[in-house]
Enzyme design. Structure first.
Site, short mmCIF file in Angstrom:
data_model
loop_
_atom_site.label_atom_id
_atom_site.label_comp_id
_atom_site.label_asym_id
_atom_site.label_seq_id
_atom_site.Cartn_x
_atom_site.Cartn_y
_atom_site.Cartn_z
N LYS A 171 37.43 39.95 42.83
CA LYS A 171 38.21 40.04 41.59
C LYS A 171 37.37 40.14 40.31
O LYS A 171 37.71 39.55 39.28
CB LYS A 171 39.18 38.84 41.48
N ASP A 206 45.16 28.22 47.19
CA ASP A 206 46.46 28.30 46.51
C ASP A 206 47.68 28.19 47.43
O ASP A 206 48.72 27.69 47.02
CB ASP A 206 46.55 29.54 45.59
#
Ligand code: ADP
Ligand code: MG
Length: 480
Positions: A171, A206
């Protein structure tokens, strides 16, 4: 068993024979029949078991080191830190018991310089942000250290609840001095230098955070899913089913497993991949990996639709209305990779006007396509339905596999789901339930047995709960 309610016929498209022939073929390729669905689900369960028993399988089934279940009575102040996208978020979570909590938070942008510079600079910056936040909240002189749950959304090999090794950056991050190191230790060093009363007690994935945040007020939660940019799931497993576990005796008989299910069927045994999916995969930055994720998550669905539409354009089956109009040159946007966003699909599927004027508007404003006929719009809407339905059915398949693997008791199971795709895509949830009910026909009302619910803020409340669980485990171990 109810039949899939939509996207199975072409009679209402009302196109030319060539258009109808193309659509008929497309429907066949993109429809996951109940039979296919059940084969995929069986394979999924088999892969779960393989991954639990041995390292190196496609479903990584990573033990999270988060043991036991929540009671909802957990209390106290915890910090949560979320690093993983454009922003850094610091959250103070006050758990009040009875499944209730309060949060205060702050956000800071991470500059490109920080994302690509030395890791030490990034950690110093994070410590500064925490310092400022604690001062604002009047917590800078805390006597006892505040436990912090660190959601670090990059590939990490975890070795303890608060220890792990960064495998690689993703990312857009590429800080030096971080790969192969423990992100917890690097951050803790920066906090110590500033004498901040904060201890990083948990490194949180997450999906695990999503599960915990759902579980705090829904004790029958067994799984958490992400259906956003990407997709993944976590669920609660019995220790004795984790054959590959070598971590010795645990304090509790259960542990959350991070499945990394985006990689399911990378070897392409059961998923009915089309050439539109293959094109997307080939042109992606990670060909041959995350195949399941590429069929079901927000980053990719629009691109699959774009691949269908551009193929139809090349065959002169779309946007042929006016003499001399050439959609290929009129709309640059539709020719560019990622030019068709998944949110357009939501808007198009939501269009209930009789002349599909909202669809026309989506095409016009986002893609500069002014020449779409009503037939074009009906085709495009149907393509969105097909791709969106397939995604929701596959997500349902993963959920049914988890539920069946765990077994259903009389209380049923809650599943917490986070992500814009699930939250905002119309009928995504309905279609997911439809697939689950086809796979579990023994339950007349599936929504009572497998309860899907939006679980926001896994990286805030979820991370704080993870820090809380870590403290509980520490406590038990110190007494043992
Ligand atoms: P993240 O997964 O990065 O935490 P989100 O949960 O917000 O972030 O998911 C972002 C993804 O959701 C994007 O890939 C986007 O395409 C998709 N998305 C955003 N809005 C919508 C919408 N209205 N309908 C469908 N998908 C959407
Ligand atoms: Mg998210």
């Amino acid at each position: 068993m109810p039949a899939p309610p939509e996207a199975t016929t072409i009679k209402d498209i009302n196109g030319s024979p060539e258009q109808e022939a193309y659509m008929k073929c497309l429907i066949e390729q993109l429809t996951i029949t109940p039979d296919k669905l059940s084969r995929i689900c069986e394979h999924f369960k088999g892969e779960m078991t393989k991954g639990l028993n041995k390292e190196g399988h496609t479903l990584a089934m990573i033990p999270s080191y988060v043991e036991g279940r929540l009671t909802g009575e957990e209390k106290g102040n915890f910090l949560a830190l979320d690093l993983g996208g454009t922003n850094l978020r610091v959250v103070l979570v006050t758990l009040e018991g009875q499944g209730k909590f309060k949060t205060v938070s702050t956000k800071a942008r991470i500059s490109d310089t920080l994302k690509t510079g030395p890791m030490r600079d990034l950690c110093d910056y994070i410590a500064d942000c925490i310092d400022t936040f604690l001062t604002e909240q009047g917590l800078e002189d805390q006597e006892t250290e505040l436990p912090l749950g660190y959601t670090f959304s990059f590939p990490v090999l975890q070795s303890k609840i608060n220890r792990g090794t960064l495998l690689t950056w993703t990312k857009g991050f590429s800080c030096t001095g971080a790969v192969g190191k423990d992100p917890v230790i690097l951050l803790q060093d920066a906090l110590l230098k500033k004498h901040l009363p904060v201890k990083v007690t948990a490194l949180v994935n997450d999906t695990v955070g999503t599960l915990l945040s759902n579980a705090y007020n829904k004790p029958d939660t067994i799984a958490g899913l992400i259906l956003g940019t990407g997709s993944n799931g976590a669920y609660i497993e019995q220790m004795d089913k984790i054959g590959k576990w070598q971590g010795g005796k645990t304090a509790f008989p259960e542990m959350i497993i991070n499945m990394e299910f985006g990689a399911f069927d990378n070897e392409r045994v059961v998923l009915p991949l089309t050439r539109y999916d293959n094109k997307l995969d080939r042109e992606s930055i990670n060909p041959h990996s995350q195949i399941f994720e590429k069929l079901i998550s927000g980053m990719y669905l629009g691109e699959i639709v774009r691949n269908v539409l551009t193929d139809m354009m090349d065959r002169e089956l779309l946007f042929q209305r006016s003499e001399g109009f050439d959609a290929k040159t009129a709309s640059k946007e539709i020719s560019v990779q990622w030019g068709f966003e998944t949110s357009y699909m939501s808007n198009i599927e939501d269009d209930s006007t009789s002349n599909l004027s909202r669809t026309k508007e989506v095409l016009d404003t986002n893609l500069s396509i002014q020449n779409a006929s009503e037939t074009d719009c009906r085709i495009i809407k149907r393509v969105c339905e097909l791709v969106g339905t397939r995604a929701a059915r596959l997500a349902g398949c993963a959920i049914a596999a988890i539920v069946q693997h765990c077994g259903v008791n009389e209380k049923g199971a809650d599943i917490g789901i986070d992500g814009s795709l699930y939250e905002f895509y119309p009928s995504f949830e309905k279609r997911t339930y439809q697939a689950i009910s086809e796979l579990m026909p023994e339950y007349p009302d599936i929504t009572k047995v497998v309860r899907l619910g939006l679980a926001r803020d896994g990286s805030g409340v979820g991370a704080a709960l993870c820090a809380c669980v870590a403290a509980r485990m520490e406590d038990i171990k110190s007494k043992a």
